[in-house]
Enzyme design. Structure first.
Site, PDB file in Angstrom:
ATOM      1  N   HIS A  64      -7.383  -8.108   8.865  1.00 27.39           N
ATOM      2  CA  HIS A  64      -7.820  -6.949   8.636  1.00 27.39           C
ATOM      3  C   HIS A  64      -8.663  -6.939   7.147  1.00 27.39           C
ATOM      4  CE1 HIS A  64      -6.394  -4.266  12.069  1.00 27.39           C
ATOM      5  NE2 HIS A  64      -5.567  -5.422  11.887  1.00 27.39           N
ATOM      6  N   LYS A  79     -12.112   8.339   2.974  1.00 30.02           N
ATOM      7  CA  LYS A  79     -11.236   7.167   3.311  1.00 30.02           C
ATOM      8  C   LYS A  79     -10.378   6.863   2.146  1.00 30.02           C
ATOM      9  CE  LYS A  79     -15.824   5.322   3.370  1.00 30.02           C
ATOM     10  NZ  LYS A  79     -15.837   4.708   4.547  1.00 30.02           N
ATOM     11  N   ARG A  80      -9.585   5.944   2.253  1.00 32.27           N
ATOM     12  CA  ARG A  80      -8.764   5.503   1.010  1.00 32.27           C
ATOM     13  C   ARG A  80      -9.841   5.382   0.000  1.00 32.27           C
ATOM     14  NH1 ARG A  80      -3.063   5.162   1.237  1.00 32.27           N
ATOM     15  NH2 ARG A  80      -3.138   4.007  -0.835  1.00 32.27           N
ATOM     16  N   LYS A 136     -15.046   0.484  -1.781  1.00 38.33           N
ATOM     17  CA  LYS A 136     -15.654   1.565  -1.123  1.00 38.33           C
ATOM     18  C   LYS A 136     -16.683   2.340  -1.767  1.00 38.33           C
ATOM     19  CE  LYS A 136     -11.403   1.784   1.854  1.00 38.33           C
ATOM     20  NZ  LYS A 136     -11.631   1.552   3.094  1.00 38.33           N
ATOM     21  N   THR A 146     -13.421   2.378  10.782  1.00 39.62           N
ATOM     22  CA  THR A 146     -13.341   2.883  11.807  1.00 39.62           C
ATOM     23  C   THR A 146     -13.872   4.289  11.791  1.00 39.62           C
ATOM     24  OG1 THR A 146     -11.194   3.244  11.329  1.00 39.62           O
ATOM     25  CG2 THR A 146     -11.791   1.627  12.979  1.00 39.62           C
ATOM     26  N   LYS A 183     -15.901   7.087  14.037  1.00 40.78           N
ATOM     27  CA  LYS A 183     -15.770   8.577  14.433  1.00 40.78           C
ATOM     28  C   LYS A 183     -17.008   9.462  14.086  1.00 40.78           C
ATOM     29  CE  LYS A 183     -10.994   7.189  13.562  1.00 40.78           C
ATOM     30  NZ  LYS A 183     -10.188   6.998  12.376  1.00 40.78           N
TER      31      LYS A 183
HETATM   32  C1  26W Z   1       0.137  -5.838   1.424  1.00 41.34           C
HETATM   33  C2  26W Z   1      -0.791  -4.742   1.159  1.00 41.34           C
HETATM   34  C3  26W Z   1      -1.606  -4.314   2.151  1.00 41.34           C
HETATM   35  C4  26W Z   1      -1.450  -3.203   2.879  1.00 41.34           C
HETATM   36  C5  26W Z   1      -2.354  -2.793   3.912  1.00 41.34           C
HETATM   37  C6  26W Z   1      -2.720  -5.081   2.266  1.00 41.34           C
HETATM   38  C7  26W Z   1      -3.692  -4.798   3.098  1.00 41.34           C
HETATM   39  C8  26W Z   1      -3.509  -3.870   4.011  1.00 41.34           C
HETATM   40  C9  26W Z   1      -4.640  -3.491   5.110  1.00 41.34           C
HETATM   41  C10 26W Z   1      -5.085  -4.859   5.887  1.00 41.34           C
HETATM   42  C11 26W Z   1      -5.636  -2.688   4.717  1.00 41.34           C
HETATM   43  C12 26W Z   1      -6.641  -2.089   5.883  1.00 41.34           C
HETATM   44  O1  26W Z   1      -6.354  -0.942   6.278  1.00 41.34           O
HETATM   45  N1  26W Z   1      -7.628  -2.891   6.193  1.00 41.34           N
HETATM   46  C13 26W Z   1      -8.548  -2.165   7.054  1.00 41.34           C
HETATM   47  O2  26W Z   1      -8.337  -2.148   8.306  1.00 41.34           O
HETATM   48  C14 26W Z   1      -9.321  -1.278   9.164  1.00 41.34           C
HETATM   49  C15 26W Z   1      -8.942  -1.757  10.628  1.00 41.34           C
HETATM   50  O3  26W Z   1      -9.151  -2.920  11.080  1.00 41.34           O
HETATM   51  C16 26W Z   1     -10.520  -1.711   8.922  1.00 41.34           C
HETATM   52  O4  26W Z   1     -11.402  -0.793   9.822  1.00 41.34           O
HETATM   53  C17 26W Z   1     -11.000  -1.547   7.601  1.00 41.34           C
HETATM   54  O5  26W Z   1     -12.333  -1.942   7.390  1.00 41.34           O
HETATM   55  C18 26W Z   1     -10.046  -2.160   6.617  1.00 41.34           C
HETATM   56  O6  26W Z   1     -10.221  -2.274   5.241  1.00 41.34           O
END
Ligand code: 26W
Length: 823
Positions: free
Chosen positions: A360, A551-552, A557, A659, A663
């Site tokens: 992701h 978004k976050r 971003k 995503t 929406k």
């Molecule tokens: C280990 C810490 C950590 C926690 C969460 C690292 C990375 C994450 C996630 C992978 C971050 C995340 O939410 N990524 C997002 O995933 C969405 C669903 O696929 C995408 O639409 C977003 O672009 C992407 O940033």
């Protein structure tokens, strides 16, 4: 086919609700609070779900069907009641029934509990996928952690983010069913001993570990208009019975009870930072906790109908939602090899045929790497197994790629160095049969830029599944008014099959439809104005353009780029108070990771700007800025239908998919975006005339990086940009604290502008001017907005799930028969 909602009437719902009010909550109508009524009505709906749930589980068992098990550390499911009522098709009956409880649907929906067990995109995607899996009648289980505290509640204090604990369980959660009978032990720490048995050789035995327990809580996931009710199984940690008996028996009762704590801590709190990996021991234990009990739960279920493991991979696929549950691969190897005594090669074949992995993010700081030291201490046997996997893997690579030392070094599970580390993404790739990214661009970059060596070693393993969203929550539920307009034009088929939304295109040029569309948009904006007033105290006009970035908060971003645009507009008006500027309300919502200080400064900057701009008579009626606190699924449901413009302005190549972009477009907001993630595919579907794309593309940025990017070269050329940067550097919004935003200024200048804000600034400003020109032509605007809605059908999570089925999971639709007795 019979449906489990058959024979449900308003009266029967009301009767059941009164029953629950009395016997589940111990109240009568006179003493009941709104919360009591919400709880008892939710229990009525849950009861209905349970009928479907039992039938569904029995169907899966009887037909011994192949199932997908979705392992995710995060699920952002949001509020459930409204969705469940829609899924069961009992909206009207519920309205009537609630009248008999002297309450309205809206009142109880407001009190429903938001389950925020995730950070952002990854967790919300998991929730959309569960919804699609159930609706498409696919045999699926979600596995996750029942965090006592989900994502923190965000408050602003003097414009700064403050984190408060999320207490979602404090008053009880109506949707879960606790299942103590399926409790599992989990072991950590200890050591491995070589055990020699005459005639059998040596085996490795894990001993002296500490034990705690995992109790499952099941949340029913109701398919829309079908009998299927799948489950999301969330694990809660607790001390094992007889925990620390050794200490207890020494007579140290208090210490024994104190030491219970650590077991309770495992599922205590969701780690609130996405994209930055911290390497904390408790997080490792959380990840193992999810991996271990989920794997053994899947095995337990499999064993009900199988006496050996020959068909395990045929009957089960396990999807890893990013690398967080990777230890499941190692855990399955441990169980198969150590406990079931299956020879290594056979166990490895079963394991690699079972797992699949979704990546992701490409951000380097998000890549999980656990030090060998820590793994060895917490999970000694697993560390050995990882070494063994690596050893055998590298031997094979050596044979197929002799002499390619650099390749060997890159694909190894172990990163050498002062502190050896295990690369979890590599373990996922080696241990899975398929690996996918989440948009066309992202999957391509994963293959060609991030992991090219693996693509060479495993040609064909990498694939793409572009993300999707459930239109049941994000259109039917969040925007019933627009849904009705669509149905008036093309009938109701689109609700079951979003590709049918295409038909709505023909309405885009009709003046009457355009007018109704804009009226609905305005009505949703009026509703949002009310929310904005409640949350911030600011009054904003529904006749201004609602320009939304939700978004976050992350530097990639680029919320700060949006802030720079606003400063540009503010400067323009201050210089020339008569300048014509489109009346706009800029709406932000975002949580920053608690330790991400520069991101928190961006929040403070925008809040500081809001205070000045919203009170400045010179710009009154033209610019308003609001930062809504505590962004979550429920707030998104209010903002998205009211948006005119969707800001998707990440640095090209860094947003895996997005995503929220889907929406917003589905609700008729026009996208202002970079050529990144799923924006590209959105452009391809809605047509490049119906989206505003600007800025450097991934390949342009690669050239800039190679040539040596110099942000100052843009500053020198543009007085406008200089003024914007000075406003940040000198904090013109609060002269009493002139140094407050120096770090932000330095980020985009002195420190090299890692995310290319300045390289994209000018085009961004111009692009926004194009937006304003279009908005001045209401009919053209409405037409494009409607075309956005009509052409977003492909972004349904139903399509994504179908892609997973065709390319990765190979699942069969399994409709649930309710005619058999269910009592
Ligand atoms: C280990 C810490 C950590 C926690 C969460 C690292 C990375 C994450 C996630 C992978 C971050 C995340 O939410 N990524 C997002 O995933 C969405 C669903 O696929 C995408 O639409 C977003 O672009 C992407 O940033």
């Amino acid at each position: 086919m019979a449906h489990f909602k058959d024979n449900i009437t308003a009266d029967s719902l009301a009767e059941r609700a009164l029953f629950h009010l009395k016997y589940s909550r111990g109240k009568d109508l006179r003493s009941a609070t709104t919360f009591d009524k919400m709880m008892c009505f939710s229990h009525v709906v849950r009861d209905m779900a349970v009928d479907g749930f039992i039938a569904t589980q029995r169907q899966y068992l009887d037909t011994d069907v192949r199932r997908v098990n979705y392992l995710s550390m995060e699920y952002l499911i949001g509020k459930m009641l409204a969705n469940n009522v829609v899924a069961l098709g009992i909206v009207n009956e519920s309205r009537e029934a609630l009248k008999q409880l002297d309450i309205t649907v809206e009142e109880i929906l407001e009190l429903d509990v938001e389950a925020g067990l995730g950070n952002g995109g990854l967790g919300r995607l998991a929730a959309c996928y569960l919804d699609s899996l159930a609706t498409m009648e696919l045999p699926a289980y979600g596995y996750g952690i029942r965090y006592e505290h989900g994502i923190f509640r965000q408050e602003f204090e003097n414009g700064w983010q403050k984190e408060r604990p999320d207490e979602w369980l404090a008053l009880g959660y109506p949707w879960e069913l606790v299942r103590p009978e399926y409790t599992l032990p989990v072991c950590v720490y200890g050591r491995v001993k070589k055990n020699f048995q005459p005639g059998k050789g040596a085996s490795d035995v894990w001993e002296d570990f500490q034990v705690f327990e995992a109790v499952p809580f099941d949340v029913p996931i109701i398919g829309y208009g079908v009998n299927t009710v799948n489950m999301l199984r969330l694990w809660k940690s607790q001390p094992a019975e007889g925990f620390r008996l050794d200490v207890f028996n020494q007579g140290d009762y208090v210490r024994a009870v104190e030491e219970k704590n650590w077991a309770e801590n495992v599922s205590k709190v969701l780690y609130p930072s996405d994209y930055t990996y911290a390497g904390k021991e408790l997080r490792l234990i959380q990840e193992y906790f999810l991996a271990s009990c989920s794997v053994r739960d899947i095995i337990r279920r499999y064993r009900k109908t199988h006496s050996d493991f020959t068909k395990f991979a045929e009957k089960n696929v396990v999807q890893l939602n990013d690398t967080h549950p990777t230890l499941a691969i190692v855990e399955l190897m441990r169980v198969l090899h150590d406990e079931e005594r299956i020879p290594w090669d056979k166990a490895w074949e079963i394991t690699t045929s079972t797992f699949c992995y979704t990546n992701h993010t490409l951000l380097a700081e998000a890549l999980e790497k656990w030090t060998v030291d820590l793994l060895q201490r917490v999970l000694p046997r697993h560390m050995q197994i990882i070494f063994e996997i690596n050893h055998r893997f590298l031997q094979k690579v050596e044979i197929n790629h002799p002499g390619e030392g650099e390749l060997m070094r890159k694909v190894s599970l172990i990163e050498e160095g002062a502190h050896k580390q295990v690369r979890m993404a590599n373990l996922c790739v080696i241990g899975s049969s398929k690996v996918n990214g989440v948009s066309a661009l992202h999957s391509e970059l994963l293959k060609t830029e991030t992991m090219p060596e693996f693509d060479k070693v495993y040609p064909g393993k990498f694939t793409n599944v572009t993300n999707g969203i459930t239109h049941r929550r994000w259109l039917i539920k969040a925007n019933p008014e627009l849904s009705e307009l669509i149905s008036d034009q093309i009938g109701e088929e689109w609700m079951k099959d979003l590709s049918k939304l295409e038909g709505f295109q023909d309405a885009a040029s009709k003046r009457t439809v355009q007018k109704r569309f804009m009226e609905i948009k305005r009505a949703k904006k009026v509703e949002l104005c009310e929310t904005i007033k409640e949350l911030t105290g600011y009054l904003v006009s529904p006749d201004s353009v609602f320009d939304v970035q939700i978004k976050r908060l992350h530097m990639y971003k680029r919320q700060l780029l949006k802030a720079m645009h606003i400063i540009h507009l503010y400067n323009t008006i201050k210089k020339n108070p008569k300048a014509t500027v489109q009346s706009k309300t800029f709406i932000f919502a975002a949580k920053a990771a608690p330790a991400y200080l520069i991101a928190k400064s961006v929040i403070k900057l925008i809040n500081t700007m809001a205070e000045v701009i919203n009170n400045d008579v010179d710009v009154a009626g033209r610019l308003k800025v609001v930062f809504l606190p505590d962004y979550n699924v429920s707030l998104a449901e209010k903002i998205i239908p009211a948006a005119d413009i969707s800001e998707q302005i990440s640095t090209a190549g860094l947003e895996a998919s997005g995503t929220g972009n889907m929406k917003l477009s589905l609700n008729g907001a026009l996208t202002v975006g970079t050529w990144d993630g799923a924006n590209i595919e959105i452009a391809q579907h809605v047509g490049e005339d119906n989206i505003f794309i600007f800025g450097n593309r991934t390949e342009d940025l690669a050239v800039l990086r190679r040539k040596g990017y110099n942000p100052w070269s843009y500053v020198d050329k543009s007085e406008d940009l200089q003024a914007v940067l000075e406003a940040i550097r000198d904090n013109i919004f609060d002269r009493t604290q002139p140094d407050l935003f120096k770090d932000l200024y330095n980020e985009v200048t002195e420190h090299g502008d890692f995310y290319f804000y300045l390289a994209d600034y000018e085009e961004y400003i111009k692009c926004n001017e194009e937006v304003d020109k279009l908005y001045a032509k209401p009919s053209k605007w409405a037409e494009k907005a409607i075309l956005n809605v009509a052409r977003m059908g492909w972004f349904s999570s139903d399509r994504s799930i179908q892609d997973y089925c065709n390319d990765i999971w190979y699942l069969e639709r399994t409709p649930v028969d309710m005619t058999a007795d269910i009592l």
